[in-house]
Design a protein around this motif. Sequence first.
Motif, PDB file in Angstrom:
ATOM      1  N   ILE A 269     -46.142 -28.289   6.755  1.00  0.00           N
ATOM      2  CA  ILE A 269     -46.637 -28.870   5.502  1.00  0.00           C
ATOM      3  C   ILE A 269     -47.173 -30.265   5.797  1.00  0.00           C
ATOM      4  N   LEU A 270     -48.406 -30.509   5.374  1.00  0.00           N
ATOM      5  CA  LEU A 270     -49.035 -31.807   5.549  1.00  0.00           C
ATOM      6  C   LEU A 270     -49.181 -32.452   4.172  1.00  0.00           C
ATOM      7  N   ALA A 271     -48.545 -33.603   3.981  1.00  0.00           N
ATOM      8  CA  ALA A 271     -48.612 -34.335   2.710  1.00  0.00           C
ATOM      9  C   ALA A 271     -49.395 -35.622   2.924  1.00  0.00           C
ATOM     10  N   ARG A 272     -50.367 -35.894   2.040  1.00  0.00           N
ATOM     11  CA  ARG A 272     -51.191 -37.104   2.194  1.00  0.00           C
ATOM     12  C   ARG A 272     -51.148 -37.920   0.910  1.00  0.00           C
ATOM     13  N   VAL A 273     -50.696 -39.169   1.038  1.00  0.00           N
ATOM     14  CA  VAL A 273     -50.641 -40.102  -0.091  1.00  0.00           C
ATOM     15  C   VAL A 273     -52.036 -40.687  -0.295  1.00  0.00           C
ATOM     16  N   HIS A 274     -52.503 -40.665  -1.553  1.00  0.00           N
ATOM     17  CA  HIS A 274     -53.869 -41.107  -1.853  1.00  0.00           C
ATOM     18  C   HIS A 274     -53.917 -42.568  -2.291  1.00  0.00           C
ATOM     19  N   ALA A 275     -55.099 -43.126  -2.122  1.00  0.00           N
ATOM     20  CA  ALA A 275     -55.416 -44.472  -2.613  1.00  0.00           C
ATOM     21  C   ALA A 275     -54.445 -45.524  -2.111  1.00  0.00           C
ATOM     22  N   LEU A 276     -53.948 -45.332  -0.913  1.00  0.00           N
ATOM     23  CA  LEU A 276     -52.978 -46.287  -0.376  1.00  0.00           C
ATOM     24  C   LEU A 276     -53.658 -47.624  -0.061  1.00  0.00           C
ATOM     25  N   ASN A 358     -51.287 -34.873  -2.200  1.00  0.00           N
ATOM     26  CA  ASN A 358     -51.508 -33.431  -2.174  1.00  0.00           C
ATOM     27  C   ASN A 358     -50.873 -32.846  -0.921  1.00  0.00           C
ATOM     28  N   LEU A 359     -50.623 -31.521  -0.998  1.00  0.00           N
ATOM     29  CA  LEU A 359     -49.944 -30.839   0.094  1.00  0.00           C
ATOM     30  C   LEU A 359     -50.809 -29.721   0.639  1.00  0.00           C
ATOM     31  N   GLY A 360     -50.871 -29.626   1.962  1.00  0.00           N
ATOM     32  CA  GLY A 360     -51.486 -28.484   2.621  1.00  0.00           C
ATOM     33  C   GLY A 360     -50.439 -27.763   3.444  1.00  0.00           C
ATOM     34  N   VAL A 361     -50.281 -26.465   3.215  1.00  0.00           N
ATOM     35  CA  VAL A 361     -49.226 -25.681   3.866  1.00  0.00           C
ATOM     36  C   VAL A 361     -49.856 -24.616   4.752  1.00  0.00           C
ATOM     37  N   ALA A 362     -49.401 -24.583   6.025  1.00  0.00           N
ATOM     38  CA  ALA A 362     -49.815 -23.540   6.963  1.00  0.00           C
ATOM     39  C   ALA A 362     -48.599 -22.703   7.295  1.00  0.00           C
ATOM     40  N   ALA A 363     -48.629 -21.420   6.919  1.00  0.00           N
ATOM     41  CA  ALA A 363     -47.527 -20.503   7.234  1.00  0.00           C
ATOM     42  C   ALA A 363     -47.968 -19.619   8.393  1.00  0.00           C
ATOM     43  N   TYR A 364     -47.228 -19.642   9.477  1.00  0.00           N
ATOM     44  CA  TYR A 364     -47.647 -18.922  10.681  1.00  0.00           C
ATOM     45  C   TYR A 364     -46.637 -17.846  11.058  1.00  0.00           C
ATOM     46  N   GLU A 365     -47.161 -16.850  11.773  1.00  0.00           N
ATOM     47  CA  GLU A 365     -46.335 -15.831  12.413  1.00  0.00           C
ATOM     48  C   GLU A 365     -46.945 -15.540  13.775  1.00  0.00           C
ATOM     49  N   ARG A 372     -53.560 -26.161  16.215  1.00  0.00           N
ATOM     50  CA  ARG A 372     -54.129 -25.205  15.256  1.00  0.00           C
ATOM     51  C   ARG A 372     -53.417 -25.296  13.917  1.00  0.00           C
ATOM     52  N   LEU A 373     -52.106 -25.443  13.947  1.00  0.00           N
ATOM     53  CA  LEU A 373     -51.357 -25.557  12.693  1.00  0.00           C
ATOM     54  C   LEU A 373     -51.780 -26.793  11.912  1.00  0.00           C
ATOM     55  N   LEU A 374     -51.957 -27.912  12.627  1.00  0.00           N
ATOM     56  CA  LEU A 374     -52.386 -29.135  11.949  1.00  0.00           C
ATOM     57  C   LEU A 374     -53.782 -28.962  11.351  1.00  0.00           C
ATOM     58  N   SER A 375     -54.653 -28.279  12.081  1.00  0.00           N
ATOM     59  CA  SER A 375     -56.004 -28.039  11.559  1.00  0.00           C
ATOM     60  C   SER A 375     -55.967 -27.161  10.315  1.00  0.00           C
ATOM     61  N   GLU A 376     -55.161 -26.086  10.368  1.00  0.00           N
ATOM     62  CA  GLU A 376     -55.039 -25.199   9.213  1.00  0.00           C
ATOM     63  C   GLU A 376     -54.406 -25.917   8.027  1.00  0.00           C
ATOM     64  N   ASP A 378     -54.593 -29.103   7.443  1.00  0.00           N
ATOM     65  CA  ASP A 378     -55.571 -30.070   6.950  1.00  0.00           C
ATOM     66  C   ASP A 378     -56.605 -29.373   6.075  1.00  0.00           C
ATOM     67  N   LEU A 379     -57.023 -28.150   6.455  1.00  0.00           N
ATOM     68  CA  LEU A 379     -57.948 -27.386   5.621  1.00  0.00           C
ATOM     69  C   LEU A 379     -57.305 -27.039   4.282  1.00  0.00           C
ATOM     70  N   ALA A 380     -56.014 -26.648   4.335  1.00  0.00           N
ATOM     71  CA  ALA A 380     -55.309 -26.350   3.088  1.00  0.00           C
ATOM     72  C   ALA A 380     -55.199 -27.595   2.220  1.00  0.00           C
ATOM     73  N   LEU A 381     -54.999 -28.753   2.863  1.00  0.00           N
ATOM     74  CA  LEU A 381     -54.883 -30.008   2.123  1.00  0.00           C
ATOM     75  C   LEU A 381     -56.195 -30.333   1.411  1.00  0.00           C
ATOM     76  N   SER A 382     -57.301 -30.106   2.095  1.00  0.00           N
ATOM     77  CA  SER A 382     -58.607 -30.354   1.474  1.00  0.00           C
ATOM     78  C   SER A 382     -58.793 -29.466   0.255  1.00  0.00           C
ATOM     79  N   ALA A 383     -58.349 -28.198   0.378  1.00  0.00           N
ATOM     80  CA  ALA A 383     -58.456 -27.283  -0.762  1.00  0.00           C
ATOM     81  C   ALA A 383     -57.530 -27.708  -1.888  1.00  0.00           C
TER      82      ALA A 383
END
Length: 654
Positions: A269-276, A358-365, A372-376, A378-383
């Motif tokens: 899970i990637l969490a990004r604080v905005h307007a810091l 906002n949160l971007g979550v990458a669930a892997y198996e 790759r997980l960080l990239s995925e 980050d894409l989820a975070l953008s969405a």
Amino acid sequence: MTLYRQLIIFTVVLFLLLFTGTWYAKLANTRTFLTDQLESHVQDTATSLALSVSPHVAQKDLTTVEGMINALFDRGYYQRITYTDPRGEVLIDRTLPVKVEDVPQWFVKLVPLKTPEAEADVMAGWNQGGTILVKSHPGYAYETLWNEVISMTVWFAGCAVFMLAAVGIGLKLLLKPLAAVERQADALGRGEYELQDPLPRTREFKSVAEAMNRMTVKVKEMFGEQAARAEGLQERAYHDPLTGIGNRRYFETQVGADLGEGQGRGLLILARVHALEALNTERGLQAGDELLKRVALLLQEAVSGYGDAVLSRLTGGDFGIFLPHHSSAEAEIVATEIASELGRLARERLSLSDNIANLGVAAYEGSVTLSRLLSEADLALSAAQSKGANGWELRAVSGESALPMGQQQWKESLVKALEERRVTLDAQAVIANTKERGVRQLELFARIAQEDGTALDAALFLPIAERLKLVSAIDRMVIEEALRFDFRSIGVERIAVNISPTSLEDEAFRGWLHGYLKGLPAGAPHINFEFSEFAAVQHLEMIREFAAAVRACGHGIGLDHYGRSFSKLGYLKSLRPEYVKIDRAYTGELLSGENDSGFYVASLCSVAHSIDIAVVAEGVESEEQAAVLKELNLDAMQGYFFGRPRPLSSFTAA
């Protein structure tokens, strides 16, 4: 030999010498006294007998003389009485054989008595009428001497018993301070810092006790300094100083180590604080720091129920959460909770807008990389940013050999595997850090054979088994299967088995395990039950009680992933595992040029060794790593460099 025994022996020897000397002196004095008595008695007898028979000798009444001699002789006190005429001719001779009754012959031979004799002249008027010779009999003297020796020996024996009892009690009281010093020294060896209070009154013992107290305090301070140094190194190298959680380096090493173990599942899970930056400009750096601290605390509370969670501040306003062995269904629970808490935090007006993060979550198996997980994520975070304030987005990542998800399918598969006992065991050697590199023990890994022939690693099925309350059944089956193997045939005396703290909460499992261990044959291997460091800290009292129970049966416990948790190291003193395994994340950094990793590992070793706990390094994959670890004074190593886990059945006698 103890000082108490030495003092008792010294006292006994001293008493024996004293008793022997006194006994011999008493014996010699008694023998001299009896000899003098015999000489006096025999001389008096000879004189009086000569006077008594003189009138009858003058009248030449030999019959009366003989009668008087017989009367005296028959009393038994004399060995011989002889009457001779003036020409030396023996007229009367009475002799009694020397026979000492009621006295042992060895005593008679050991203590010879001089048998005195005396002569007296018999007068016939003014002329000499002959000579009387009287020789004393030693029998009564021996009897008197023997009785005296017996009474003297009994008296000394009684005194000896009383003296030994008194000396024993007295020495125990006198040496009591030494026993306290011994207990204190033993406790110090176990890493327990006991002080003597009150101090002994004896000046010498008081000095020793004071010295021991000073040493105990000093050793306690040294342990505290070692632990503080290790914790300080960990904090500087792997902590974010602002929020108190892990930093990017900690996140990358921990997640990389978990992903490097192969197939699995989990969440990033990637969490990004905005307007810091705008917040810092408008309200000052302190306002931005306060927001970051509150977000870090919020994330900590959200993942506090996940013992294997990795939480770090990656950079600026970015936070990373890694939850190994968890599915996308749990991602929704965690992300929803975090988003809800962010909404509540927004009402406190700590940020310039309601959209705190906002949160971007990458669930892997399957097998994936961290990049790759960080990239995925980050894409989820953008969405997620397009979904509105504090929104989140989930992306599924399928790696190589990805496995299908679905809790009901897992449950059916696990239950059927247990019914059919399709639990198999792999083993990996733990190698002693010596020149010979012998096998210190074998660590066993459980796998479940699927119906199609493929095998599932424990990392995949154990988290689900815990939620389905099946983990204690799996742990029981693993232990049973492990001890069916004849480890003596391959020269292994120790094995390690991982069990879940959840199993220890099952009273039926604990009762079964205790009875099973007590019933093992004499040739069974020594078992070390391994727990993760996080589990040990969270269930410290329960695992400490379990450790005491298995140690009573001749087994022990070990800690896995040592150093992964940010826990204070003082817990080791109360738990006292047989060994700890340094987490592979630190092992992997040893060759990366980060010197503080080596210092940290050395500090962990120093803390553990100071309380007699062995240290094992995990994840050793090269000769260079092994060489570095050898210089850090570790006790053993484990990793792919020494051999990958392989089926236990493939181990054969050398």
